[in-house]
Motif scaffolding. Structure first.
Motif, PDB file in Angstrom:
ATOM      1  N   PHE A 193       0.842  -1.205   0.000  1.00  9.51           N
ATOM      2  CA  PHE A 193       0.000   0.000   0.000  1.00  9.51           C
ATOM      3  C   PHE A 193       0.874   1.251   0.000  1.00  9.51           C
ATOM      4  CE2 PHE A 193      -2.065  -3.312   2.565  1.00  9.51           C
ATOM      5  CZ  PHE A 193      -3.240  -3.498   1.869  1.00  9.51           C
ATOM      6  N   ASP A 194       0.338   2.309  -0.572  1.00  5.54           N
ATOM      7  CA  ASP A 194       0.980   3.606  -0.436  1.00  5.54           C
ATOM      8  C   ASP A 194       0.271   4.385   0.659  1.00  5.54           C
ATOM      9  OD1 ASP A 194      -1.180   5.443  -1.755  1.00  5.54           O
ATOM     10  OD2 ASP A 194      -0.862   3.817  -3.190  1.00  5.54           O
ATOM     11  N   ALA A 195       0.900   5.445   1.133  1.00  2.00           N
ATOM     12  CA  ALA A 195       0.372   6.203   2.265  1.00  2.00           C
ATOM     13  C   ALA A 195      -1.007   6.788   1.968  1.00  2.00           C
ATOM     14  CB  ALA A 195       1.344   7.323   2.650  1.00  2.00           C
ATOM     15  N   THR A 196      -1.194   7.279   0.760  1.00  2.00           N
ATOM     16  CA  THR A 196      -2.481   7.885   0.399  1.00  2.00           C
ATOM     17  C   THR A 196      -3.608   6.861   0.464  1.00  2.00           C
ATOM     18  OG1 THR A 196      -1.373   9.457  -1.058  1.00  2.00           O
ATOM     19  CG2 THR A 196      -3.735   9.137  -1.386  1.00  2.00           C
ATOM     20  N   THR A 197      -3.341   5.670  -0.055  1.00  2.00           N
ATOM     21  CA  THR A 197      -4.348   4.609  -0.033  1.00  2.00           C
ATOM     22  C   THR A 197      -4.703   4.224   1.391  1.00  2.00           C
ATOM     23  OG1 THR A 197      -3.629   3.702  -2.160  1.00  2.00           O
ATOM     24  CG2 THR A 197      -4.849   2.224  -0.699  1.00  2.00           C
ATOM     25  N   LEU A 198      -3.690   4.071   2.246  1.00  2.00           N
ATOM     26  CA  LEU A 198      -3.949   3.671   3.625  1.00  2.00           C
ATOM     27  C   LEU A 198      -4.742   4.727   4.387  1.00  2.00           C
ATOM     28  CD1 LEU A 198      -0.728   1.881   4.955  1.00  2.00           C
ATOM     29  CD2 LEU A 198      -3.014   0.930   4.623  1.00  2.00           C
ATOM     30  N   LEU A 199      -4.383   5.989   4.213  1.00  2.00           N
ATOM     31  CA  LEU A 199      -5.090   7.063   4.921  1.00  2.00           C
ATOM     32  C   LEU A 199      -6.546   7.139   4.468  1.00  2.00           C
ATOM     33  CD1 LEU A 199      -2.384   9.893   4.995  1.00  2.00           C
ATOM     34  CD2 LEU A 199      -3.204   8.501   6.909  1.00  2.00           C
ATOM     35  N   ALA A 200      -6.768   7.023   3.162  1.00  2.00           N
ATOM     36  CA  ALA A 200      -8.140   7.066   2.648  1.00  2.00           C
ATOM     37  C   ALA A 200      -8.944   5.885   3.180  1.00  2.00           C
ATOM     38  CB  ALA A 200      -8.121   7.049   1.122  1.00  2.00           C
ATOM     39  N   TYR A 201      -8.320   4.719   3.228  1.00  2.00           N
ATOM     40  CA  TYR A 201      -9.015   3.541   3.725  1.00  2.00           C
ATOM     41  C   TYR A 201      -9.342   3.668   5.204  1.00  2.00           C
ATOM     42  CZ  TYR A 201      -9.912  -1.128   5.397  1.00  2.00           C
ATOM     43  OH  TYR A 201     -10.477  -2.207   6.024  1.00  2.00           O
ATOM     44  N   PRO A 253     -12.491  -3.501  -2.368  1.00  2.00           N
ATOM     45  CA  PRO A 253     -11.669  -3.767  -3.556  1.00  2.00           C
ATOM     46  C   PRO A 253     -11.039  -2.521  -4.172  1.00  2.00           C
ATOM     47  CG  PRO A 253     -13.656  -5.075  -3.631  1.00  2.00           C
ATOM     48  CD  PRO A 253     -13.824  -4.116  -2.482  1.00  2.00           C
ATOM     49  N   GLN A 254     -11.603  -1.343  -3.915  1.00  2.00           N
ATOM     50  CA  GLN A 254     -11.031  -0.119  -4.461  1.00  2.00           C
ATOM     51  C   GLN A 254      -9.650   0.178  -3.880  1.00  2.00           C
ATOM     52  OE1 GLN A 254     -13.729   3.260  -4.588  1.00  2.00           O
ATOM     53  NE2 GLN A 254     -15.492   1.905  -4.344  1.00  2.00           N
ATOM     54  N   PHE A 255      -9.345  -0.401  -2.717  1.00  2.00           N
ATOM     55  CA  PHE A 255      -8.064  -0.149  -2.064  1.00  2.00           C
ATOM     56  C   PHE A 255      -7.084  -1.303  -2.257  1.00  2.00           C
ATOM     57  CE2 PHE A 255     -11.358   2.216   0.116  1.00  2.00           C
ATOM     58  CZ  PHE A 255     -10.820   3.493   0.191  1.00  2.00           C
ATOM     59  N   LEU A 257      -6.553  -9.197   3.632  1.00  2.00           N
ATOM     60  CA  LEU A 257      -6.408  -9.568   5.036  1.00  2.00           C
ATOM     61  C   LEU A 257      -5.893  -8.403   5.879  1.00  2.00           C
ATOM     62  CD1 LEU A 257      -4.947 -13.190   4.841  1.00  2.00           C
ATOM     63  CD2 LEU A 257      -7.292 -12.487   5.316  1.00  2.00           C
ATOM     64  N   VAL A 258      -4.938  -7.662   5.343  1.00  2.00           N
ATOM     65  CA  VAL A 258      -4.394  -6.520   6.076  1.00  2.00           C
ATOM     66  C   VAL A 258      -5.471  -5.450   6.277  1.00  2.00           C
ATOM     67  CG1 VAL A 258      -2.756  -4.605   5.982  1.00  2.00           C
ATOM     68  CG2 VAL A 258      -2.009  -6.916   5.373  1.00  2.00           C
ATOM     69  N   LEU A 259      -6.194  -5.147   5.210  1.00  2.00           N
ATOM     70  CA  LEU A 259      -7.264  -4.155   5.319  1.00  2.00           C
ATOM     71  C   LEU A 259      -8.350  -4.634   6.277  1.00  2.00           C
ATOM     72  CD1 LEU A 259      -7.580  -3.058   1.573  1.00  2.00           C
ATOM     73  CD2 LEU A 259      -6.438  -1.839   3.442  1.00  2.00           C
ATOM     74  N   GLY A 260      -8.649  -5.922   6.237  1.00  2.00           N
ATOM     75  CA  GLY A 260      -9.633  -6.467   7.164  1.00  2.00           C
ATOM     76  C   GLY A 260      -9.164  -6.370   8.601  1.00  2.00           C
ATOM     77  N   ALA A 261      -7.869  -6.629   8.831  1.00  2.00           N
ATOM     78  CA  ALA A 261      -7.325  -6.532  10.187  1.00  2.00           C
ATOM     79  C   ALA A 261      -7.385  -5.097  10.705  1.00  2.00           C
ATOM     80  CB  ALA A 261      -5.888  -7.043  10.211  1.00  2.00           C
TER      81      ALA A 261
END
Length: 211
Positions: free
Chosen positions: A5-13, A137-139, A152-156
């Motif tokens: 992931f990039d920082a922008t994606t993680l922050l938005a998520y 799925p967008q992230f 799995l990471v996003l779910g966690a």
């Protein structure tokens, strides 16, 4: 994680996940009901069960179940009606509990029982399922590799945010729940209110169209 992931994606998520968690729904009602009935510890057990279910959704999404539900109207309808039926059942059980003695109503079941019921409640919560189907799925960026691990990471992360919210609710409501349990009359009305909430959410869910 930086390679996935990039920082922008993680922050938005994280922002989107926080909003999802804060929107009241079946999970919130379940935490409130369990905490009022059995105190902070029971609320924490319920929260742990719900977030276990979140990880189950993430695992299913990572291995393709989300794609199946997204393309199959039948699979979506089965999940929706199963969740609605379970919520209605919880509402009926809460209404029936009003006829029991106040001590029996307030007595919490074994921790493992609360945990198992909470896992089932979370698995049948379409709000979480739809989040994984339509938004998560967008992230996920397959070009970064290991798409299943990204799920799995996003779910966690979602599970961590969700448990923090559940723990806050359990601690705050737990302090007031003891006062409510001391009055048999308030206990009966509490059960009716909880039952009505679950029945309403269940009916609304059953009537909710796809997409």
């Amino acid at each position: 994680m930086t390679s996935l992931f990039d920082a922008t994606t993680l922050l938005a998520y994280l922002a989107a996940a926080t909003v999802l968690v804060l929107i009241p729904g079946p999970g919130t009602a379940w935490i409130v009901a369990q905490t009022v009935a059995g105190g902070t510890r029971r609320g924490l057990q319920a929260g742990l069960g719900l977030e276990t279910a979140t990880l189950i959704h993430a695992t299913a999404a990572g291995f393709g179940l989300s794609a199946l539900l997204a393309t199959s109207a039948l699979a979506f309808e089965l999940l929706k009606y199963a969740g609605a039926a379970y919520l209605v059942w919880l509402g009926i059980m809460a209404w029936r509990a009003k006829a029991e003695a106040p001590a029996a109503v307030a007595a919490p079941p074994a921790k493992a029982h609360v945990y198992r019921r909470s896992v089932l409640t979370g698995v049948l919560n379409p709000k979480v399922a739809l989040f994984f189907l339509a938004f998560l799925p967008q992230f996920v960026h397959p070009e970064r590799g290991m798409a299943w691990l990204q799920f799995l990471v996003l779910g966690a992360l979602l599970s961590t945010i969700g448990f923090a919210n559940s723990a806050t609710l359990a601690f705050v409501i737990g302090r007031f729940g003891r006062r409510l349990s001391a009055s048999p009359r308030l206990a009966r009305w509490r059960q009716r209110a909880i039952g009505t909430i679950f029945l309403g959410i269940g009916v609304r869910l059953a009537l909710q169209p796809r997409g």
